[in-house]
Design an enzyme around this catalytic site. Structure first.
Site, PDB file in Angstrom:
ATOM      1  N   GLY A 237       0.841  -1.185   0.000  1.00  0.00           N
ATOM      2  CA  GLY A 237       0.000   0.000   0.000  1.00  0.00           C
ATOM      3  C   GLY A 237       0.879   1.238   0.000  1.00  0.00           C
ATOM      4  N   LYS A 238       0.314   2.350  -0.392  1.00  0.00           N
ATOM      5  CA  LYS A 238       1.050   3.622  -0.345  1.00  0.00           C
ATOM      6  C   LYS A 238       0.041   4.751  -0.431  1.00  0.00           C
ATOM      7  CE  LYS A 238       5.439   4.831  -0.031  1.00  0.00           C
ATOM      8  NZ  LYS A 238       6.421   4.114   0.804  1.00  0.00           N
ATOM      9  N   GLY A 239       0.397   5.874   0.165  1.00  0.00           N
ATOM     10  CA  GLY A 239      -0.491   7.019   0.115  1.00  0.00           C
ATOM     11  C   GLY A 239       0.282   8.310   0.190  1.00  0.00           C
TER      12      GLY A 239
ATOM     13  N   ASP B 165       6.657   8.140   5.673  1.00  0.00           N
ATOM     14  CA  ASP B 165       7.452   8.164   4.444  1.00  0.00           C
ATOM     15  C   ASP B 165       8.012   9.581   4.332  1.00  0.00           C
ATOM     16  OD1 ASP B 165       7.712   8.239   1.193  1.00  0.00           O
ATOM     17  OD2 ASP B 165       7.781   6.183   1.933  1.00  0.00           O
TER      18      ASP B 165
END
Length: 419
Positions: A106-108, A147
């Site tokens: 996942g990433k956002g 991040d």
């Protein structure tokens, strides 16, 4: 027409297509294996300190949930778009599979320059983003982490916003939290520590002593600063460092601890000194034994790859080396020992997994135990990559990606396609 575009996403697709050909994956499985399961775009309005309203665009991509919930960082940076976030989610899937974690990628992120926000505005934007994400995330669905542009404090705001909505504390919704909010010892340092441990393993492979070796670290954020400090503690002379604000190079060595203290106080390298400055792109090709690109994607192109003078390339960032650069490095043979990103920087997600497990069980480990378990997983993954590369006579990136992609493929095949 795809909702995903841009050079970073195109790079991830190009990498996948090459691995799919190498593994001879049936064409019927390829799009399902590569394209994200879910992509969310949200609008995040906040009140500015001057009373005005500013609107920011936010994203979250969940690549696949075949192995468990998705897992990945949340990036606050001006460059963030759907294509970049999707590529990072894809890479996270292969990383989790390579290290044997029960996650999909996942990433956002939010497209914002955080230097333009006051502390109160940053908190408001962080909380608004999580509020918009609540229908799509959860400890068993999608677990967030820090991040670029985010940190322990942002994760604490995320956790609090989600917990207030549910009426009780839910610490396992995010990892990378402060210890006081249910974080785990060693999480902040985990990625950098993992990078340096794997550099040590690579050095053993090529019979290069770390004591007296030289290193350049591009990117002096959380990963790069920890890696530089750890390298210095092992007797490595750090001769070059950089971030978005400044770039320094001195063959005699730089005072890493003083640089770290400066960044902690001023939030960037700029202003540390007016001496030993160098062009950031030129830094990458200076002579050194160890090069650690720990900033952003696509910083090493084919031209740069041909001019690298390092013996070990340790990819602390995600996607720092383009496919064209990879071809150049393969042509150079054993000249440069590459520790690919999905292996090299996997320490962060490994310890995030530990934090998630501890949050669910309400049992917390000492930092020594966290580090011991981390090194066991990193060593296992490193050994598997090296064995695969030698067996098939391929590069380390091909070997690492092949292991990760094939594990996700086998999971999807075994579960079948519903309905």
């Amino acid at each position: 027409m795809s909702v995903y575009s841009g050079p970073v996403f195109d790079m991830a697709r190009q990498q996948f297509d090459g691995i799919a050909d190498y593994l001879d994956i049936d064409i019927k499985h390829r799009d399902r294996l590569f394209l994200p399961k879910r992509a969310i775009a949200v609008t995040c309005p906040i009140h500015r300190d001057d009373g005005s309203v500013a609107v920011f665009q936010g994203y979250r991509v969940q690549h696949h949930l075949s192995c468990g919930p998705t897992k990945g960082g949340t990036r606050f940076a001006a460059s963030v778009d759907m294509g970049e976030v999707a590529a990072l989610a894809v890479w996270m899937s292969w990383k989790c599979a390579l290290t044997g974690l029960p996650y999909g990628g996942g990433k956002g992120g939010i497209a914002v320059d955080t230097t333009t926000l006051s502390p109160r505005e940053l908190e408001a934007l962080s909380r608004r983003y999580m509020q918009e994400m609540i229908p799509f995330v959860g400890p068993d669905i999608d677990v967030m982490a820090p991040d670029v542009g985010t940190n322990e404090q942002v994760m604490a705001w995320f956790m609090d916003t989600y917990s207030v909505h549910h009426g009780h504390a839910v610490p396992q919704i995010v990892t990378g939290k402060p210890l006081a909010a249910g974080g785990t010892a060693g999480r902040r340092e985990a990625t950098g520590r993992g990078v340096v441990h794997l550099i040590g393993r690579a050095a053993e492979e090529i019979a290069m002593p770390l004591l007296g070796a030289t290193a350049i670290v591009q990117g002096f954020g959380n990963v790069g600063s920890v890696a530089a400090l750890e390298l210095a503690q092992r007797g490595v002379r750090v001769v070059g460092v950089s971030d978005h604000s400044a770039c320094y190079y001195d063959p005699a060595g730089l005072p890493v601890a003083e640089l770290d203290a400066h960044v902690r106080e001023h939030r960037c390298l700029a202003g540390f000194t007016t001496q030993c400055t160098i062009d950031p792109q030129a830094l990458l090709v200076q002579p050194c034994d160890i090069l650690v690109p720990a900033a952003l994607e696509r910083v090493i192109d084919a031209d740069t790859a041909a001019r690298l003078q390092c013996r070990i390339l340790a990819e602390g960032a995600n996607g720092p080396t383009t496919p064209d650069a990879d071809r150049v490095l393969r042509e150079r043979g054993d000249d440069v020992f590459v520790i690919p990103d999905i292996l090299c920087n996997s320490g962060g997600v490994v310890v995030s997994y530990f934090e998630w497990v501890q949050g669910i069980q309400k049992i917390f480990w000492e930092e020594d135990e966290v580090n011991r378990r981390l090194l066991v997983i990193l060593d296992r993954a490193f050994d598997q990559v090296i064995a695969r590369a030698r067996r098939d006579r391929v590069g380390h990136r091909t070997a690492a990606l092949a292991i990760g992609v094939d594990r996700v493929l086998q999971t999807k095949i075994s579960r079948g396609l519903f309905p």
